[in-house]
Design an enzyme around this catalytic site. Structure first.
Site, PDB file in Angstrom:
ATOM      1  CE  LYS A  73      -3.905  -2.003   2.594  1.00 35.12           C
ATOM      2  NZ  LYS A  73      -4.942  -1.895   1.551  1.00 35.12           N
ATOM      3  N   GLY A 120     -10.974  -2.543   8.771  1.00 37.09           N
ATOM      4  CA  GLY A 120     -10.620  -2.645  10.181  1.00 37.09           C
ATOM      5  C   GLY A 120     -11.787  -2.734  11.134  1.00 37.09           C
ATOM      6  NE  ARG A 169     -27.391  -5.762  -1.597  1.00 33.74           N
ATOM      7  CZ  ARG A 169     -27.982  -6.758  -2.259  1.00 33.74           C
ATOM      8  NH1 ARG A 169     -28.306  -6.585  -3.542  1.00 33.74           N
ATOM      9  NH2 ARG A 169     -28.237  -7.907  -1.665  1.00 33.74           N
ATOM     10  N   GLY A 208     -14.032  -5.032   5.789  1.00 29.69           N
ATOM     11  CA  GLY A 208     -14.942  -5.589   6.784  1.00 29.69           C
ATOM     12  C   GLY A 208     -15.281  -7.053   6.603  1.00 29.69           C
ATOM     13  N   GLY A 254      -8.542  -8.157   5.197  1.00 29.32           N
ATOM     14  CA  GLY A 254      -7.532  -7.406   5.924  1.00 29.32           C
ATOM     15  C   GLY A 254      -7.299  -7.954   7.308  1.00 29.32           C
ATOM     16  CB  SER A 255      -8.363  -6.649  10.580  1.00 29.14           C
ATOM     17  OG  SER A 255      -7.935  -5.379  10.152  1.00 29.14           O
TER      18      SER A 255
END
EC number: 4.3.3.6
Length: 295
Positions: free
Chosen positions: A82, A154, A166, A215, A236-237
């Site tokens: 990143k 996150g 959507r 998410g 990610g997390s």
């Protein structure tokens, strides 16, 4: 023989090769090896996963080149990294390191609040986040070879990724039905080039691959995003903030492959241990939202 290294066609083609796969955030070589063993198609090298960036605050920057090189040495799959929005020097450094993709990411603290990086100036392909069709096409116009929903990184809460996927898919469906004489006005409304509007209408999809991100914490989350039209998933997390990263990583990879088979999903979702703690996005203030960064 003429070689087309670094052209938009080549860069988009490299991103196409990741279609149907999972890309996982990693902060060290050990995590990268776990991701590769689980079946990830690529890893994203960074200093801290988004959950830690959110919790610790401060300025989030490009990862240390030493860490990126360690991760690149540990795995055979593509390595992404990143950079801050607008920080073209960080991008030049990553290109010099030999990373496979650069993510101009809202998860890091923006370096430029007015301009994004001119991605055409680089041979390495870029991935960028988007919340709607206008954002996606503007990033593609700048040279992005891959789009991902921004979601709300996150949080372990998939609601914003769902909203953004959507939104993009709904706008594409509407564009396909739009009469040709209204396309110039639509381009003006979206702030996007007319040629990309025409191409998207003709294809019935974005001209580049569109992954889901922000998410995603469970196999069911990953499968949901595939049902909504994602070409693949960033996690990610959700992996390394869970109690059993190795098992959860494998389950999410399988969920993307078998997203349309609820029996397989039920089996792979069993006994994964505690997922990462979640955050109710509605309780975040405007200043705490990462998705609003960029334009």
């Amino acid at each position: 023989m003429q070689v087309f290294t670094g052209t938009d066609k080549v860069k988009r083609g490299l991103a196409q090769m990741l279609k149907g796969g999972v890309i996982m955030d990693v902060t060290n070589a050990e995590q990268a090896e776990i991701a590769e063993e689980a079946g990830a198609v690529a890893v994203m090298a960074l200093e801290r996963v988004p959950a830690d960036i959110r919790a610790e605050g401060g300025v989030a920057r490009m990862a240390d080149p030493k860490k990126i090189k360690e991760i690149m040495s540990a795995v055979s799959i593509p390595v992404m990294a990143k950079v801050r929005i607008g920080h073209f020097v960080e991008a030049q450094i990553l290109e010099a390191l030999g990373v496979d993709f650069i993510d101009e990411s809202e998860v890091l603290t923006p370096a430029d609040e007015k301009y994004h990086i001119n991605k055409h100036a680089f041979k390495v392909p870029f991935v960028c986040g988007a919340r709607d069709l206008g954002e996606a096409l503007r990033r593609i116009a700048e040279g992005a070879a891959m789009i991902r929903t921004k979601g709300e990184a996150g949080t372990g809460n998939v609601v914003e990724a769902v909203r953004h996927m959507r939104q993009i898919m709904d706008e594409i469906r509407s564009l396909v039905l739009l009469p040709d004489e209204e396309l110039v006005a639509k381009a003006k409304e979206l702030g996007a080039p007319l040629d990309l509007i025409i191409e998207t209408k003709k294809l019935g999809r974005l001209p580049v691959v569109n992954f889901a991100a922000g998410g995603i914490a469970t196999p069911a989350d990953a499968a949901l995003m595939m049902h909504l039209g994602a070409d693949g998933v960033f996690v990610g997390s959700g992996i390394f903030k869970s109690k059993n990263p190795r098992k959860r990583a494998r389950a999410i990879v399988l969920a993307v492959t078998y997203y349309d088979d609820p029996y397989v999903l039920a089996e792979i979702s069993e006994d994964l241990g505690e997922p990462m703690p979640g955050i109710d996005v509605r309780k975040l203030s405007e200043s705490e939202l990462l998705q609003v960064r960029g334009w």
